[in-house]
Design a protein around this motif. Structure first.
Motif, mmCIF file in Angstrom:
data_model
loop_
_atom_site.group_PDB
_atom_site.id
_atom_site.type_symbol
_atom_site.label_atom_id
_atom_site.label_comp_id
_atom_site.label_asym_id
_atom_site.label_seq_id
_atom_site.Cartn_x
_atom_site.Cartn_y
_atom_site.Cartn_z
ATOM 1 N N ALA A 38 -36.167 -25.895 -30.606
ATOM 2 C CA ALA A 38 -36.804 -26.339 -31.710
ATOM 3 C C ALA A 38 -38.290 -26.124 -32.083
ATOM 4 O O ALA A 38 -38.990 -26.828 -33.203
ATOM 5 C CB ALA A 38 -36.762 -27.940 -31.029
ATOM 6 N N GLU A 39 -38.816 -25.573 -30.816
ATOM 7 C CA GLU A 39 -40.420 -25.028 -31.401
ATOM 8 C C GLU A 39 -40.540 -23.875 -32.085
ATOM 9 O O GLU A 39 -41.269 -23.416 -32.030
ATOM 10 C CB GLU A 39 -41.658 -25.621 -29.728
ATOM 11 N N SER A 40 -39.237 -23.525 -31.825
ATOM 12 C CA SER A 40 -39.326 -22.102 -32.691
ATOM 13 C C SER A 40 -40.060 -22.305 -33.669
ATOM 14 O O SER A 40 -39.350 -22.737 -34.847
ATOM 15 C CB SER A 40 -38.075 -21.125 -32.121
ATOM 16 N N PRO A 41 -40.155 -20.619 -34.262
ATOM 17 C CA PRO A 41 -40.739 -20.341 -35.798
ATOM 18 C C PRO A 41 -39.414 -20.460 -36.375
ATOM 19 O O PRO A 41 -39.486 -20.582 -37.919
ATOM 20 C CB PRO A 41 -41.077 -18.406 -35.899
ATOM 21 N N TYR A 42 -38.889 -19.411 -35.854
ATOM 22 C CA TYR A 42 -37.071 -19.944 -37.024
ATOM 23 C C TYR A 42 -36.804 -21.088 -36.788
ATOM 24 O O TYR A 42 -36.294 -21.413 -37.840
ATOM 25 C CB TYR A 42 -35.653 -18.702 -35.542
ATOM 26 N N ARG A 43 -36.695 -21.500 -35.831
ATOM 27 C CA ARG A 43 -36.226 -23.619 -36.308
ATOM 28 C C ARG A 43 -36.639 -24.153 -37.262
ATOM 29 O O ARG A 43 -36.223 -24.425 -37.945
ATOM 30 C CB ARG A 43 -35.743 -23.730 -35.208
ATOM 31 N N ALA A 44 -38.217 -23.938 -37.631
ATOM 32 C CA ALA A 44 -38.793 -24.512 -38.106
ATOM 33 C C ALA A 44 -38.777 -24.114 -39.409
ATOM 34 O O ALA A 44 -38.338 -24.766 -40.682
ATOM 35 C CB ALA A 44 -40.174 -23.638 -37.967
ATOM 36 N N THR A 45 -38.760 -22.064 -39.656
ATOM 37 C CA THR A 45 -37.935 -21.991 -41.032
ATOM 38 C C THR A 45 -36.858 -22.642 -41.932
ATOM 39 O O THR A 45 -36.804 -23.517 -42.713
ATOM 40 C CB THR A 45 -37.998 -19.976 -40.688
ATOM 41 N N GLN A 46 -35.786 -23.041 -40.651
ATOM 42 C CA GLN A 46 -34.570 -23.121 -40.366
ATOM 43 C C GLN A 46 -34.605 -24.844 -41.655
ATOM 44 O O GLN A 46 -33.988 -24.969 -42.304
ATOM 45 C CB GLN A 46 -33.418 -23.058 -39.981
ATOM 46 N N LEU A 47 -35.435 -25.375 -40.822
ATOM 47 C CA LEU A 47 -35.367 -26.815 -41.055
ATOM 48 C C LEU A 47 -36.146 -27.077 -42.271
ATOM 49 O O LEU A 47 -35.785 -27.959 -43.146
ATOM 50 C CB LEU A 47 -36.308 -27.412 -40.075
ATOM 51 N N ALA A 48 -36.840 -26.352 -42.522
ATOM 52 C CA ALA A 48 -37.545 -26.263 -44.084
ATOM 53 C C ALA A 48 -36.808 -25.648 -45.151
ATOM 54 O O ALA A 48 -36.008 -26.463 -46.045
ATOM 55 C CB ALA A 48 -39.438 -25.358 -43.668
ATOM 56 N N ARG A 49 -35.757 -25.332 -44.861
ATOM 57 C CA ARG A 49 -35.131 -24.380 -45.658
ATOM 58 C C ARG A 49 -33.614 -25.136 -45.920
ATOM 59 O O ARG A 49 -32.838 -25.219 -47.216
ATOM 60 C CB ARG A 49 -33.864 -22.842 -45.388
ATOM 61 N N HIS A 50 -34.094 -26.308 -44.945
ATOM 62 C CA HIS A 50 -32.224 -27.225 -45.261
ATOM 63 C C HIS A 50 -32.780 -28.414 -46.074
ATOM 64 O O HIS A 50 -32.347 -29.069 -46.925
ATOM 65 C CB HIS A 50 -31.874 -27.661 -43.598
ATOM 66 N N THR A 51 -34.036 -28.794 -45.276
ATOM 67 C CA THR A 51 -35.150 -30.189 -46.771
ATOM 68 C C THR A 51 -35.027 -29.593 -47.714
ATOM 69 O O THR A 51 -34.856 -30.009 -48.741
ATOM 70 C CB THR A 51 -36.157 -30.348 -45.686
ATOM 71 N N ASP A 52 -35.827 -27.967 -48.107
ATOM 72 C CA ASP A 52 -35.234 -27.782 -49.678
ATOM 73 C C ASP A 52 -33.607 -27.445 -50.459
ATOM 74 O O ASP A 52 -33.898 -28.569 -51.525
ATOM 75 C CB ASP A 52 -35.378 -25.901 -49.688
ATOM 76 N N GLU A 53 -32.719 -27.267 -49.691
ATOM 77 C CA GLU A 53 -32.006 -27.510 -50.031
ATOM 78 C C GLU A 53 -30.815 -28.504 -50.220
ATOM 79 O O GLU A 53 -30.778 -29.280 -51.696
ATOM 80 C CB GLU A 53 -30.777 -26.708 -49.049
ATOM 81 N N VAL A 54 -31.539 -29.392 -49.206
ATOM 82 C CA VAL A 54 -31.113 -31.048 -49.295
ATOM 83 C C VAL A 54 -31.850 -31.785 -50.574
ATOM 84 O O VAL A 54 -31.434 -32.639 -51.605
ATOM 85 C CB VAL A 54 -32.057 -32.303 -48.591
ATOM 86 N N GLN A 55 -32.967 -31.746 -51.436
ATOM 87 C CA GLN A 55 -33.985 -32.231 -51.931
ATOM 88 C C GLN A 55 -33.749 -31.229 -53.815
ATOM 89 O O GLN A 55 -32.716 -32.432 -54.567
ATOM 90 C CB GLN A 55 -35.131 -31.436 -52.154
ATOM 91 N N ALA A 56 -32.844 -30.669 -53.364
ATOM 92 C CA ALA A 56 -32.573 -29.241 -54.237
ATOM 93 C C ALA A 56 -30.918 -30.486 -54.859
ATOM 94 O O ALA A 56 -30.433 -30.613 -56.517
ATOM 95 C CB ALA A 56 -31.912 -28.159 -54.138
ATOM 96 N N LEU A 57 -30.007 -30.484 -54.632
ATOM 97 C CA LEU A 57 -28.510 -31.194 -54.183
ATOM 98 C C LEU A 57 -28.730 -32.318 -55.485
ATOM 99 O O LEU A 57 -27.904 -32.665 -55.344
ATOM 100 C CB LEU A 57 -28.402 -31.439 -52.786
#
Length: 255
Positions: A38-57
């Protein structure tokens, strides 16, 4: 095996799948790797991408809801809202609208979405098989009008009646084999069809109303042409299915 990150992972592991998964599960419990991830940079990046995807939808769905014509996105989003309080199973045999169904129905639980593989025309039978295997869950079959005509419609609807397998069939009806037209454009972008406007093997504007095939069986039928009527029609159809009667909803989509 590729460079780390190319496939969206930080590390690659080789070995037997079952043994590897057991070892990973043990380490996750013992060393709390979930918290570390949960603290890794990769997870933070994926969470940001998910948020952007939900907003786009959400923005896409808002645009679809603003029109009077029925955008395929509106059909999928409306079904999702109407089914929000249960865990339905979606069997999908749309072709050009499959991404819309996947992205906007958002089925995320195990065994809640099946895309019909192989040749066209198997979808209704697959949906009936799913209902037979999961009688307590609502089964929704989404299909394009072209793919619907590939199915043995009369035989399949009779099987639904004879074996007491109520399903909701939603036809995304654009009155043509859109996939065929897209292939024309893909292989012959400057061909005769583009010049003349004659798309051989594409037009389905004279087809019978897909919902009417269900009338001889006493099933619930609906045909919808305007966005304002869509939700009520799908709601009535779902109530019919929950009550034990198959429903077919023919939706005239805008694209």
């Amino acid at each position: 095996m590729g460079q780390p990150g190319r496939l969206g992972v930080d590390h690659y592991l080789e070995g037997g799948v079952a043994a590897t998964l057991r070892a990973l599960a043990r380490l996750a419990r013992e060393q709390r790797l979930t918290d570390r991830a949960a603290e890794s940079p990769y997870r933070a990046t994926q969470l940001a991408r998910h948020t952007d995807e939900v907003q786009a939808l959400e923005q896409i769905e808002e645009r679809a809801a603003a029109g009077t014509a029925i955008d395929p996105v509106l059909v999928a989003a409306t079904l999702r809202r109407l089914l929000a309080d249960e865990d339905p199973i979606v069997v999908d045999e749309t072709i050009t609208h499959s991404r819309v169904v996947q992205r906007h129905l958002r089925r995320e639980t195990p065994d809640s979405y099946f895309y019909v593989q192989g040749g066209l025309g198997q979808g209704i039978a697959v949906a009936l098989g799913v209902k037979l295997a999961a009688p307590d869950r609502t089964v929704v079959f989404t299909v394009g009008d072209g793919a619907y005509l590939y199915n043995p419609i009369v035989q399949s609807l009779h099987a639904s009646q004879a074996h007491d397998l109520p399903v909701l069939i939603v036809v995304f009806n654009d009155h043509k084999y859109l996939s065929m037209q897209m292939n024309h454009l893909r292989f012959y972008p400057d061909g005769a069809a583009v010049d003349t406007g004659e798309w051989l093997g594409v037009d389905l504007s004279t087809q019978p109303d897909p919902a009417r095939f269900a009338e001889p069986f006493g099933f619930h039928t609906e045909s919808v042409t305007t966005a304002s009527d869509l939700e009520a029609a799908l709601d009535r159809a779902l109530k019919s299915v929950r009550g034990g009667t198959t429903a077919v909803v023919n939706v005239a989509v805008s694209r």
